[in-house]
Each structure stands twice: as C-alpha cells, then as structure tokens.
Design a protein around this motif. Structure first.
Motif, PDB file in Angstrom:
ATOM      1  N   ALA A   2      15.738 -29.218  28.651  1.00 23.77           N
ATOM      2  CA  ALA A   2      14.457 -28.984  29.460  1.00 23.77           C
ATOM      3  C   ALA A   2      13.447 -29.431  28.661  1.00 23.77           C
ATOM      4  CB  ALA A   2      14.442 -27.462  29.976  1.00 23.77           C
ATOM      5  N   GLU A   3      12.567 -29.732  29.353  1.00 21.99           N
ATOM      6  CA  GLU A   3      10.898 -30.301  28.697  1.00 21.99           C
ATOM      7  C   GLU A   3      10.281 -29.107  28.514  1.00 21.99           C
ATOM      8  OE1 GLU A   3       7.258 -32.786  29.815  1.00 21.99           O
ATOM      9  OE2 GLU A   3       8.888 -33.325  30.834  1.00 21.99           O
ATOM     10  N   GLU A   4       9.803 -28.987  27.285  1.00 23.40           N
ATOM     11  CA  GLU A   4       9.044 -27.784  26.779  1.00 23.40           C
ATOM     12  C   GLU A   4       7.780 -27.856  27.811  1.00 23.40           C
ATOM     13  OE1 GLU A   4       6.806 -25.852  22.880  1.00 23.40           O
ATOM     14  OE2 GLU A   4       8.186 -27.640  22.812  1.00 23.40           O
ATOM     15  N   ARG A   5       7.423 -26.499  28.165  1.00 27.44           N
ATOM     16  CA  ARG A   5       6.177 -26.550  29.222  1.00 27.44           C
ATOM     17  C   ARG A   5       4.796 -26.423  28.172  1.00 27.44           C
ATOM     18  NH1 ARG A   5       5.148 -21.250  33.219  1.00 27.44           N
ATOM     19  NH2 ARG A   5       3.257 -22.002  34.087  1.00 27.44           N
ATOM     20  N   VAL A   6       3.912 -27.107  28.709  1.00 29.44           N
ATOM     21  CA  VAL A   6       2.634 -27.360  28.128  1.00 29.44           C
ATOM     22  C   VAL A   6       1.994 -25.675  28.370  1.00 29.44           C
ATOM     23  CG1 VAL A   6       0.318 -28.095  27.881  1.00 29.44           C
ATOM     24  CG2 VAL A   6       2.403 -29.518  28.218  1.00 29.44           C
ATOM     25  N   GLN A   7       1.531 -25.166  27.364  1.00 27.05           N
ATOM     26  CA  GLN A   7       0.826 -23.887  27.499  1.00 27.05           C
ATOM     27  C   GLN A   7      -0.736 -24.164  27.740  1.00 27.05           C
ATOM     28  OE1 GLN A   7       1.457 -21.038  24.321  1.00 27.05           O
ATOM     29  NE2 GLN A   7       3.969 -20.945  24.641  1.00 27.05           N
ATOM     30  N   ARG A   8      -1.357 -23.390  28.786  1.00 29.66           N
ATOM     31  CA  ARG A   8      -2.714 -23.501  28.973  1.00 29.66           C
ATOM     32  C   ARG A   8      -3.335 -22.348  29.320  1.00 29.66           C
ATOM     33  NH1 ARG A   8      -4.475 -28.625  30.908  1.00 29.66           N
ATOM     34  NH2 ARG A   8      -2.645 -30.394  31.159  1.00 29.66           N
ATOM     35  N   ARG A   9      -4.795 -22.263  29.108  1.00 24.85           N
ATOM     36  CA  ARG A   9      -5.475 -20.859  29.604  1.00 24.85           C
ATOM     37  C   ARG A   9      -6.858 -21.489  29.797  1.00 24.85           C
ATOM     38  NH1 ARG A   9      -3.962 -18.868  24.393  1.00 24.85           N
ATOM     39  NH2 ARG A   9      -5.786 -19.117  22.718  1.00 24.85           N
ATOM     40  N   LEU A  10      -7.602 -20.495  30.490  1.00 26.32           N
ATOM     41  CA  LEU A  10      -8.967 -20.662  30.900  1.00 26.32           C
ATOM     42  C   LEU A  10      -9.724 -19.979  29.482  1.00 26.32           C
ATOM     43  CD1 LEU A  10     -10.910 -21.811  32.913  1.00 26.32           C
ATOM     44  CD2 LEU A  10     -11.156 -19.513  33.740  1.00 26.32           C
ATOM     45  N   ALA A  11     -10.832 -20.496  29.045  1.00 30.64           N
ATOM     46  CA  ALA A  11     -11.536 -20.154  27.842  1.00 30.64           C
ATOM     47  C   ALA A  11     -12.950 -20.648  27.971  1.00 30.64           C
ATOM     48  CB  ALA A  11     -10.719 -20.245  26.536  1.00 30.64           C
ATOM     49  N   ALA A  12     -13.658 -19.743  27.215  1.00 26.82           N
ATOM     50  CA  ALA A  12     -15.006 -20.003  27.099  1.00 26.82           C
ATOM     51  C   ALA A  12     -15.305 -20.860  25.749  1.00 26.82           C
ATOM     52  CB  ALA A  12     -15.959 -18.923  26.920  1.00 26.82           C
ATOM     53  N   ILE A  13     -15.329 -22.035  25.372  1.00 24.16           N
ATOM     54  CA  ILE A  13     -15.429 -22.690  24.109  1.00 24.16           C
ATOM     55  C   ILE A  13     -16.733 -22.988  23.424  1.00 24.16           C
ATOM     56  CG2 ILE A  13     -14.387 -24.664  22.888  1.00 24.16           C
ATOM     57  CD1 ILE A  13     -12.342 -23.209  23.985  1.00 24.16           C
ATOM     58  N   LEU A  14     -17.073 -22.828  22.345  1.00 20.26           N
ATOM     59  CA  LEU A  14     -18.206 -22.813  21.656  1.00 20.26           C
ATOM     60  C   LEU A  14     -17.966 -23.894  20.405  1.00 20.26           C
ATOM     61  CD1 LEU A  14     -20.642 -20.133  20.757  1.00 20.26           C
ATOM     62  CD2 LEU A  14     -19.989 -21.934  19.199  1.00 20.26           C
ATOM     63  N   VAL A  15     -18.822 -24.853  20.491  1.00 24.62           N
ATOM     64  CA  VAL A  15     -18.866 -25.678  19.306  1.00 24.62           C
ATOM     65  C   VAL A  15     -20.303 -25.716  18.597  1.00 24.62           C
ATOM     66  CG1 VAL A  15     -18.602 -28.110  18.658  1.00 24.62           C
ATOM     67  CG2 VAL A  15     -16.927 -27.373  20.304  1.00 24.62           C
ATOM     68  N   ALA A  16     -20.200 -25.545  17.424  1.00 28.27           N
ATOM     69  CA  ALA A  16     -21.374 -25.476  16.750  1.00 28.27           C
ATOM     70  C   ALA A  16     -21.586 -26.592  15.633  1.00 28.27           C
ATOM     71  CB  ALA A  16     -21.709 -24.256  15.968  1.00 28.27           C
ATOM     72  N   ASP A  17     -22.633 -26.965  15.184  1.00 32.43           N
ATOM     73  CA  ASP A  17     -22.920 -28.137  14.147  1.00 32.43           C
ATOM     74  C   ASP A  17     -24.148 -27.999  13.435  1.00 32.43           C
ATOM     75  OD1 ASP A  17     -21.863 -30.918  13.405  1.00 32.43           O
ATOM     76  OD2 ASP A  17     -24.163 -31.173  13.880  1.00 32.43           O
ATOM     77  N   VAL A  18     -24.119 -28.145  12.330  1.00 35.31           N
ATOM     78  CA  VAL A  18     -25.364 -28.137  11.300  1.00 35.31           C
ATOM     79  C   VAL A  18     -26.335 -29.256  11.363  1.00 35.31           C
ATOM     80  CG1 VAL A  18     -26.195 -27.916   8.898  1.00 35.31           C
ATOM     81  CG2 VAL A  18     -23.780 -26.509   9.651  1.00 35.31           C
ATOM     82  N   VAL A  19     -27.347 -29.037  11.653  1.00 38.09           N
ATOM     83  CA  VAL A  19     -28.383 -30.450  11.821  1.00 38.09           C
ATOM     84  C   VAL A  19     -28.697 -30.676  10.441  1.00 38.09           C
ATOM     85  CG1 VAL A  19     -30.582 -30.807  12.764  1.00 38.09           C
ATOM     86  CG2 VAL A  19     -29.479 -28.972  13.917  1.00 38.09           C
ATOM     87  N   GLY A  20     -28.719 -31.968  10.371  1.00 41.25           N
ATOM     88  CA  GLY A  20     -29.250 -32.556   8.970  1.00 41.25           C
ATOM     89  C   GLY A  20     -28.229 -32.361   7.932  1.00 41.25           C
ATOM     90  N   PHE A  21     -26.973 -32.489   8.080  1.00 43.08           N
ATOM     91  CA  PHE A  21     -25.895 -31.946   7.097  1.00 43.08           C
ATOM     92  C   PHE A  21     -25.728 -32.983   6.136  1.00 43.08           C
ATOM     93  CE2 PHE A  21     -21.348 -31.870   5.462  1.00 43.08           C
ATOM     94  CZ  PHE A  21     -21.403 -30.724   4.975  1.00 43.08           C
ATOM     95  N   SER A  22     -25.896 -34.227   6.391  1.00 45.25           N
ATOM     96  CA  SER A  22     -25.693 -35.288   5.386  1.00 45.25           C
ATOM     97  C   SER A  22     -27.074 -35.598   4.631  1.00 45.25           C
ATOM     98  CB  SER A  22     -25.878 -36.693   6.439  1.00 45.25           C
ATOM     99  OG  SER A  22     -24.595 -36.865   6.729  1.00 45.25           O
ATOM    100  N   ARG A  23     -28.173 -35.230   4.840  1.00 44.30           N
ATOM    101  CA  ARG A  23     -29.351 -34.918   4.159  1.00 44.30           C
ATOM    102  C   ARG A  23     -29.273 -33.841   3.204  1.00 44.30           C
ATOM    103  NH1 ARG A  23     -33.262 -31.713   3.964  1.00 44.30           N
ATOM    104  NH2 ARG A  23     -32.578 -30.735   6.000  1.00 44.30           N
ATOM    105  N   LEU A  24     -28.733 -32.564   3.616  1.00 41.79           N
ATOM    106  CA  LEU A  24     -28.787 -31.414   2.834  1.00 41.79           C
ATOM    107  C   LEU A  24     -27.605 -31.718   1.568  1.00 41.79           C
ATOM    108  CD1 LEU A  24     -28.565 -28.596   5.612  1.00 41.79           C
ATOM    109  CD2 LEU A  24     -30.402 -28.800   4.093  1.00 41.79           C
ATOM    110  N   MET A  25     -26.517 -32.496   2.022  1.00 40.43           N
ATOM    111  CA  MET A  25     -25.571 -32.623   1.069  1.00 40.43           C
ATOM    112  C   MET A  25     -26.111 -33.395   0.200  1.00 40.43           C
ATOM    113  SD  MET A  25     -22.715 -30.724   1.525  1.00 40.43           S
ATOM    114  CE  MET A  25     -21.261 -31.969   0.818  1.00 40.43           C
ATOM    115  N   GLU A  26     -26.887 -34.507   0.431  1.00 44.87           N
ATOM    116  CA  GLU A  26     -27.399 -35.584  -0.626  1.00 44.87           C
ATOM    117  C   GLU A  26     -28.390 -35.017  -1.401  1.00 44.87           C
ATOM    118  OE1 GLU A  26     -30.610 -39.327  -0.587  1.00 44.87           O
ATOM    119  OE2 GLU A  26     -29.307 -38.893   1.478  1.00 44.87           O
ATOM    120  N   GLU A  27     -29.227 -34.132  -1.039  1.00 44.60           N
ATOM    121  CA  GLU A  27     -30.066 -33.406  -1.773  1.00 44.60           C
ATOM    122  C   GLU A  27     -29.551 -32.548  -2.756  1.00 44.60           C
ATOM    123  OE1 GLU A  27     -33.911 -30.412  -1.085  1.00 44.60           O
ATOM    124  OE2 GLU A  27     -33.388 -31.583   0.538  1.00 44.60           O
ATOM    125  N   ASP A  28     -28.484 -31.525  -2.309  1.00 47.08           N
ATOM    126  CA  ASP A  28     -28.097 -30.790  -3.222  1.00 47.08           C
ATOM    127  C   ASP A  28     -26.604 -30.274  -2.830  1.00 47.08           C
ATOM    128  OD1 ASP A  28     -27.165 -28.692  -5.000  1.00 47.08           O
ATOM    129  OD2 ASP A  28     -29.215 -28.156  -5.341  1.00 47.08           O
TER     130      ASP A  28
END
Length: 579
Positions: A2-28
């Motif tokens: 039997a084919e394995e059933r794909v599991q799903r759910r309803l969720a609130a998803i949050l994605v966060a990202d650092v602004v200017g990360f490349s510049r910060l890493m280049e500097e220090d």
C-alpha cells in the motif's frame, strides 16, 4: 504494498530573515555569527516556546517556524521584532540584526521534522517583500486574528508571488517597533509651509522600457514644484523609495513628514500620452484635485507645467509663474537624458555607470545641442571621472568646466546648473563667484536638497564644521531617505568637527558603507587610535580606487581653510593611504 499516505496539517508558518546578512558577514564574520547565536538562545527560542511554536529549521541567516494558530504566530512575531529592536539599541546601526518576517496560513506537508507546501512558500515570499523590521501576512492570517488581537493591518492589496499561481492578498502588521515604512522612529513634524511629496508615477504602458519616461515625468514635476518658495517639497530619492510598493498614503506621509501627496500614472503609446494625476490630503483624507490629460506626446512639457501650476494653486493660491526651465526640442534626447541621469544621480556612482551615462548623454546632446540639462549631466560625468580618480586627467577636468558653463549659458533658470558650476568654481578656489552661483540656485529652487548637501562640504572645508552639519541635516529633512552620499557629506562634516566617533557611526551605515567614503572612515578610525581597523578600511578603499593619492586629493579639495585639509591628510597618512 500500500502506498504510504502523505501526512498534512493546517498550520501558521513564519519565515524570518536577517537584513543585510552578507554585509554583516563581510564586515565581521566572527562577531556576526556570535550575535546570531546569542539572539537565537536568548530571544528566538524563548519567544517560540512562549507562544506554543516550534523551530522547524534554521537556514543560515533565516529561520522557519510553525505555530498552532494565527493568533500565536502574530503574537510571537510582534514579540520577536520588539525584543530584537530592544537588543539592537546598544549596537551601532551598521551592526544591528534586523529581521523581515512573513506569515501565512496554509496546508503543509509533513516530512519528518520538516514542512513543505504552499503555506511555507507563501510565507517565504511575504518575508522577501517585507521592509526591514516589518511583518507581512496573508489574508488568511489577518482574517483569523483581526478581532482577536489589538493590532491594525495596512492593506497592501493582492500581490503576485514567485511560483504561486494565484495572487495573495497581503497585509502589514502595524505595531510599535515597525509602525513606519522607513527608519524614522518618530513622525517628523510638519513644516509651517504646505508640505508635499510626489510619489513615483505608475507606468501603465505595459512596456518596461517606458519606466524611464514615467520616472522622468515624476522627477521633473518634483523639480518644478521645488522651485516654489511657498512649498516644502520632498526630494526625488525619498519618494522613489516607495516605487512599486502598495502602501497606505497616511503611512507614507507620516514617514516623510508631509501633509500632501501627489499620485499619478502615465500611459505612452505611439504619439499619444495619457496622464492621470491626483492631489491628496493625507491628514484629512480628502482628494483635493484630480485630472486626466490625454495629449499628443509633443505636448508633454506643457502638461508638466499645467500640473505644477494646478498643484501650487490648490495649496498656496495663484502665484506669478517662475521663469521656465529650458526644455528639450527632442523627445528622443529627453529619453536618453532621463536614462543617463538615473545612472549618475549620486556622487558615488560606479565607473561602469559613469561610462554608460557618458554614452547616453553624448547621444542626447548630439540630437539636441542646446539641451542644457543633458549638457550639465555630461559635465557631472566628466567631473566624477576626474574627482574619483577613475581617469584623473586634465582633459576630463577642463571638459567638465566647459560643459557646466555651457549649461548655465543655455538655461539660467535651472537651479542645478548654478549650484553645479558653483561647486566647480569652489574647486578652482574662486570663492565669490561660487557663492554667487549657490545664492542663485537657492533663489530659483529653495527646496533643492542636493544643493544643501553639496554646500555643506564647502562649509566644512571653509572651517565651518558646525554650519556644514546643519546644512546636511536640512538636506536630510527634505530628503529623509537620501542617496548614500548625503551620509558621506555628514560623515565628512563630523570629521571636520573632530567628532570622529560620530563620523565612524555614520560612515558605517549600510547606505554608504563600502563606497569610496571608506577613506574618511579609515581616517576617522586612525584618529581614534584604532589602527588595525583603519588600515583594513584603507586597503579596501584602495582596492576600489587604486589610483588614489593623498597629493592628488589635497590639491583637488575646495578648501578655504588649510587646517581642515591638514587634519584629513593626517588621518589618511595614519591609515596608510599612499602619498
């Protein structure tokens, strides 16, 4: 099997990202990673736990979070942004860790501890749209919480997101730590005069190549309104910060510190142009004036004059018309000039941009040999090529003077022609003539922020550092989201005032850091005894500008006060720049 059933759910998803990360890493790199690790332990993890969420995965400079409800996701996001802002308060602006956040409500596919699906993809796209410090959410999130949380939402309208089939209706969460669009922590006070900003007109032609034409209409309208002493007019660079963004006009007006906004659109097709313009009272919410112009393309400059006069009349009454600026005889020359000036409308354009602009502006002048604005911008290009040590030949310097004089002779009613020749005359140490040209510029165009910023440099090299700081601050009020070179001028003024710590803070701002202003940053660090940092910045500067020498720089400065020049030379030598 039997084919394995794909599991799903309803969720609130949050994605966060650092602004200017490349510049910060280049500097220090080491310090940046240490701060990120500390923020995850002391802020991110406790906030996520407190709101019932989980960290799905950390992705370099970003993070994917799951919450059981929209209420938990919004509450957690707001707390996260506020605590990040508090933690940043003790850091210089250049070292702050600032987040963009996107949140969506959607069906997700579960794969072990990871999540996939449109809910995740939409949250990631919303995050990439958001301004620094802001939280963008989908309509599903907003609908779930609008009567449950005490936050307002700015309606940004439907947006087409990459790899998402249907448009997503987007909202911005309005909360304390990110209530403004820009970087103003408090609303700017309204000036005593009627205050106005012209937002970038929308190109309705359906052709991307017409963007330059539409932008040119906006820029020319700003220039014409700025000539009126009865108005306070925000500069072009600040209003173009909102180009392509669906933002509540009340927030834009608050961010820029104005009462009135002009919005418009243009559709150019064959030999016709249709322009829609409206004047809005952003405080009272009223539409004061609106009109449609459907004209032959050759009438475009007449339309610009008519729009300007009607806005002025609506705000301050009918006035005597200012003498008209020189208008091009050819729309082809106008298009070339608009494209050229967009490449070089700052004092730290790249060598590639300057060379491209030179080609376009030469073409414009070959078509219309009496087009004063194109000639002035061509003079500017030659001066920059000389002054930035890209090709510091006497031919470029003399050509700049020749063209600048020609521009003034062709159009004495354009303030920019006067202040630019005034700047060149200062570099020739012809102070009375320079002062006269700047006076003429401010008489013609009291709202010219660029002229104020340039004048500040001349004040600094005249030994008037306090006046230089004040002039730049006035320029920044007219141009709250300025091109980076304004901060270059402000950093220079603070260096001239021996305020080296403040110069370092300003010159490490993201808007100007990594530009040729690094030489002033290097000198400031050297004056503070931070020799290793100074020499590193000096080396990075020389990698960008290998032909720089202290001798050439000192001879080229518009300096009335040689003690100020001596102090700069001292800093450059201490930083290890070549003689």
């Amino acid at each position: 099997m039997a084919e394995e059933r794909v599991q799903r759910r309803l969720a609130a998803i949050l994605v966060a990202d650092v602004v200017g990360f490349s510049r910060l890493m280049e500097e220090d790199e080491v310090a940046t990673l240490a701060v990120l690790k500390e923020r995850r332990a002391t802020i991110l993890q406790p906030v996520v736990r407190a709101h019932g969420g989980r960290i799905v995965k950390v992705m370099g400079d970003g993070v994917l979070l799951e919450f059981p409800s929209a209420v938990d996701a919004i509450s957690g996001a707001v707390e996260l942004q506020r605590k990040m802002a508090d933690a940043n308060a003790a850091l210089s602006e250049a070292r702050r860790i600032v987040l963009r956040i996107g949140i969506s409500l959607g069906d997700v596919v579960i794969d072990g501890s990871d999540l996939y699906g449109d809910g995740v993809n939409i949250a990631a796209r919303l995050q990439s749209l958001a301004e620094p410090g802001a939280i963008y959410v989908s309509s599903g999130i907003r609908d779930q919480v609008k009567r449950k949380l005490a936050f307002d939402f700015d309606d940004l309208g439907p947006k087409f997101l990459k790899n998402i089939a249907e448009p997503v209706h987007v909202y911005r969460v309005v909360f304390e730590a990110a209530a403004t669009i820009g970087h103003q922590e408090q609303a700017l006070p309204l000036p005593a005069k009627p205050s106005i900003a012209v937002l970038p007109f929308t190109n309705l032609s359906g052709e991307a190549e017409q963007d330059a034409f539409t932008d040119g209409l906006t820029e020319d309208l700003i220039t014409d309104l700025s000539r009126n002493a009865g108005l306070f007019v925000i500069a072009r660079h600040s209003t173009f910060a909102y180009k392509g963004k669906s933002i509540d006009v009340r927030l834009i007006a608050r961010d820029l510190g104005v009462r009135y906004l002009v919005e418009g659109s243009a559709r150019r097709a064959a030999d016709r142009v249709r322009i829609n313009v409206q004047l809005i009272d952003a405080v009272g919410g009223d539409h004061l004036w609106a009109e449609r112009f459907d004209r032959n393309l050759e009438d475009i400059f007449g339309v610009q004059d008519e729009v300007t006069n009607k806005i002025v009349e609506a705000l301050v009454g009918r006035l005597a018309e200012s003498p008209s600026r020189n208008r091009p005889k050819s729309l082809e020359a106008y298009d070339l000039c608009v494209r050229g000036r967009s490449l070089v409308s700052s004092f730290n354009s790249s060598p590639e941009a300057l060379r491209e602009a030179e080609i376009l502006l030469n073409q414009a002048v070959s078509i219309d040999s009496e087009y004063a604005e194109a000639i002035r911008w061509l003079a500017f290009v030659h001066w920059q090529i000389w002054a930035q040590s890209i090709d510091p030949t006497e031919d470029n310097r003399s050509r700049a003077f020749e063209l600048a004089r020609q521009a003034v002779a062709l159009d004495k009613n354009d303030a920019a022609n006067h202040w630019f020749i005034g700047f060149l005359l200062a570099n020739e140490k012809r102070w009375p003539e320079s002062d006269e040209e700047f006076a003429a510029a401010f008489t013609l165009e009291p709202n010219n922020a660029d002229a104020l910023a340039i004048r500040s440099e001349l004040a600094a090299f005249a030994g008037h550092a306090s006046e230089a700081i004040e002039l730049t601050q006035r320029a920044l009020r007219l141009n709250p989201h300025p091109p980076g070179w304004y901060y270059w001028q402000l950093g220079l003024a603070h260096y001239a005032a021996c305020q080296y710590e403040e110069a370092v803070r300003i010159l490490r701002m993201e808007a100007i850091y990594r530009s040729p202003s690094r030489r002033i940053l290097a000198a400031s660090l050297a004056q503070l005894g931070r020799r290793d940092e100074a020499m590193r910045e000096a080396a990075l500067f020389m990698a960008m500008t290998p032909k720089f020498t202290i001798t050439h720089w000192a001879a080229a400065q518009p300096a009335r006060d040689m003690e100020t020049v001596r102090r700069f030379v001292e800093g450059y030598r201490m930083a290890g720049l070549p003689e």
